[in-house]
Design an enzyme around this catalytic site. Structure first.
Site, PDB file in Angstrom:
ATOM      1  N   ASP A 177      41.926  56.935 -47.979  1.00  0.00           N
ATOM      2  CA  ASP A 177      42.297  58.249 -47.973  1.00  0.00           C
ATOM      3  C   ASP A 177      41.248  58.709 -49.023  1.00  0.00           C
ATOM      4  O   ASP A 177      41.094  58.343 -49.987  1.00  0.00           O
ATOM      5  CB  ASP A 177      44.070  58.482 -48.962  1.00  0.00           C
ATOM      6  CG  ASP A 177      44.125  59.870 -49.183  1.00  0.00           C
ATOM      7  OD1 ASP A 177      43.562  60.497 -49.127  1.00  0.00           O
ATOM      8  OD2 ASP A 177      45.599  60.029 -49.107  1.00  0.00           O
ATOM      9  N   HIS A 178      40.951  59.503 -47.857  1.00  0.00           N
ATOM     10  CA  HIS A 178      39.490  60.336 -48.780  1.00  0.00           C
ATOM     11  C   HIS A 178      39.468  60.587 -49.747  1.00  0.00           C
ATOM     12  O   HIS A 178      38.526  61.060 -50.975  1.00  0.00           O
ATOM     13  CB  HIS A 178      38.651  60.806 -47.949  1.00  0.00           C
ATOM     14  CG  HIS A 178      39.144  61.694 -47.750  1.00  0.00           C
ATOM     15  ND1 HIS A 178      40.163  62.403 -46.694  1.00  0.00           N
ATOM     16  CD2 HIS A 178      38.562  62.747 -47.938  1.00  0.00           C
ATOM     17  CE1 HIS A 178      39.973  63.276 -46.445  1.00  0.00           C
ATOM     18  NE2 HIS A 178      39.387  64.431 -47.186  1.00  0.00           N
ATOM     19  N   HIS A 240      47.540  62.477 -48.234  1.00  0.00           N
ATOM     20  CA  HIS A 240      47.096  62.910 -48.931  1.00  0.00           C
ATOM     21  C   HIS A 240      47.479  63.720 -50.582  1.00  0.00           C
ATOM     22  O   HIS A 240      47.271  63.856 -51.227  1.00  0.00           O
ATOM     23  CB  HIS A 240      45.916  64.217 -48.883  1.00  0.00           C
ATOM     24  CG  HIS A 240      44.931  64.224 -47.194  1.00  0.00           C
ATOM     25  ND1 HIS A 240      44.451  63.049 -47.814  1.00  0.00           N
ATOM     26  CD2 HIS A 240      44.745  64.813 -46.826  1.00  0.00           C
ATOM     27  CE1 HIS A 240      43.576  62.876 -46.589  1.00  0.00           C
ATOM     28  NE2 HIS A 240      43.729  63.464 -45.772  1.00  0.00           N
TER      29      HIS A 240
END
Ligand code: NAP
Length: 484
Positions: A177-178, A240
């Protein structure tokens, strides 16, 4: 300030989907920047893999073009770029077939770190894991990186977890999950747990509410087909925004280690109350000038998919009972801006009288476009005229506080890929976290489907549908302005 580069052990990194959009835009430029920073030791190599038939030389040309397009500044160091390209090779293979797999097995070296980045659609994750096993590449030195979306509901996420678990142990699986790789997100933990100042106030006694906004100004672009099957809830909220919520709300872990942090995040998700229908608002953007509306853009005139979602969440535990969390995310909004705002309560009594105004401290963690942390404090307006209060920001924008080089930190993909090589899972989602997040979002989505609800239209360039403003207004609160 010079950033410290900690060398990592030699590795082979295979990028499945090495010719795809994500590889071109993010993964390959990130690897090049880590190479430039001196973090890719002499024998480390990157192997692209996809069905397209090309040799290593053609792939190097492809990667050069991608880096020149997506990071022209880094690419201007042509000597470094050529050296980096020399570390690259390519194997043509089909995730569902057998051709090419023997060659790949011959290319990756035994006895060193082997990372396999699954930058392909989730429908291929199980096939790739199976093939890695069949061709002897799924041993204790190997690890896999899987992209979002991790499933589209609880059942599919469980099936994916089960498929991967057949050949890899949880400590070998890196669900990316950047958002978690952003510098400020880690700074959020440093601010919370490295200072005495905030943690005693970090609860429902002192915090009025928390807002999390992830606003994009662009539409769905070229990913309309995928997006229309997902929507903002699945594409952004379930992963996110939920991850940001967890980091803001979790109890202090005993240590900054992967399982301690992820245990605390999981407890937050499990403490979330179900969301009542009138606490969720969905929207879909309308046309603006020559920019098409959502349905036209995804080529589905009857689409009921949301490009915007806002909701009010409650966490039922001792720390947060009574403090609402307002979350919103959407496309084609006023600006590109992501932030978390912790809005503290007003002082219980003003000694300065009604004329001085009442104020609230707000701690804002800014994630994009610029990363930084800002604390609004109330002071006296300078000059004569009595005691009038104003808010001024204590701004901790990194570039200003720490010097210009400090803004030159690795981006999220650079950091996360290096964490994979180091074997550090702290900033990756564990399987049970992902499942718990789906278990919370599934009933919300199922409710829309059962009721046949259509999203509300909203003007492109606005702050979203009016009802999302009402979500806060009716509680006597308001969203912060969306601005970079
Ligand atoms: P994409 O542009 O469609 O690329 C897919 C890649 O997979 C291509 O390299 C394709 O190359 C390869 N591929 C497809 N079928 C294959 C098969 N049977 N065997 C081997 N390789 C195969 O997709 P993407 O946008 O890069 O996305 C990749 C993953 O990242 C997806 O899970 C996506 O949801 C996720 N993601 C993407 C973004 C983004 O901004 N793009 C953002 C977040 C997450 P060939 O056709 O040559 O085989």
């Amino acid at each position: 300030m010079v950033s410290r580069v900690i060398p990592v052990d030699p590795f082979d990194l295979v990028v499945f989907g090495g010719t795809g959009d994500l590889a071109r835009r993010k993964i390959l430029p990130a690897l090049f920047r880590r190479f430039q920073a001196g973090q890719m030791g002499e024998s480390s190599r990157v192997i692209g893999a996809a069905r397209s038939d090309m040799d290593a030389e053609a792939y190097r040309g492809f990667v050069r073009a991608a880096i020149e397009e997506f990071d022209p500044q880094a690419a201007s160091d042509s000597a470094a770029l050529e050296e980096f390209l020399g570390r690259l090779s390519y194997v043509a293979l089909d995730a569902k077939g057998t051709a090419g797999w023997d060659k790949l097995a011959g290319e990756v070296s035994a006895g060193r770190i082997r990372a396999f980045y699954f930058s392909v659609g989730p429908g291929l994750f199980g096939d790739l894991a199976q093939r890695l096993h069949d061709y002897g590449m799924a041993d204790h030195d190997s690890r896999i990186v899987v992209e979002k979306p991790f499933g589209r509901d609880l059942a599919s996420a469980r099936a994916l977890n089960r498929g991967l678990a057949q050949h890899f142990q949880e400590h070998q699986i890196y669900r990316i999950d950047h958002y978690l790789g952003k510098e400020t997100v880690q700074n959020l933990m440093a601010v919370r747990f490295g200072n005495m100042l905030f943690e005693p106030l970090w609860n429902s006694q002192y915090v009025d509410h928390i807002q999390i906004t992830v606003a994009e100004s662009v539409g769905v672009g070229g990913r309309g087909d995928y997006y229309d099957r997902a929507g903002a809830m699945r594409d952004m909220m379930q992963n996110h925004l939920m991850q940001l919520l967890c980091l803001i709300a979790m109890e202090p872990p005993a240590k900054f280690d992967p399982d301690a942090v992820r245990d605390e995040k999981l407890k937050v998700i499990r403490a979330l109350d179900p969301v009542a229908p009138d606490n969720v608002v969905r929207g879909q953007y309308q046309a603006e000038g020559d920019k098409p509306d959502y349905c036209t853009q995804v080529e589905n005139p009857d689409s009921r998919t949301e490009s915007f979602v806002a909701l009010k969440a409650h966490i039922s535990n001792w720390r947060w009972a009574g403090t609402p969390f307002y979350l919103r995310t959407g496309k084609r909004l006023k600006d590109r801006a992501s932030e978390i705002a912790v809005v503290f309560k007003e002082a219980p009594h003003s000694i300065f009288g009604a004329g001085a105004g009442r104020h609230r401290n707000i701690l804002t963690i800014k994630l994009q476009p610029n990363e930084g942390i800002e604390l609004g404090v109330t002071i006296k307006e300078p000059g004569p005229g009595g005691m009038r209060l104003i808010d001024v920001p204590l701004d901790m924008t990194f570039a200003e506080a720490l010097g210009p080089d400090s803004a030159d930190f690795p981006d999220a993909y650079e950091r996360l890929i290096m964490d994979v090589i180091r074997g550090n899972q702290t900033l990756f989602m564990r399987g049970d976290e992902v499942e718990a997040a789906w278990a919370w979002t599934d009933p919300i989505i199922e409710g829309w489907e059962e009721r046949g609800e259509a999203p509300q239209p909203y003007a492109s360039g606005s702050a979203g549908p009016d009802d999302s403003l009402m979500l806060m207004h009716r509680d006597g609160r308001r969203w912060r302005e969306i601005k970079p």
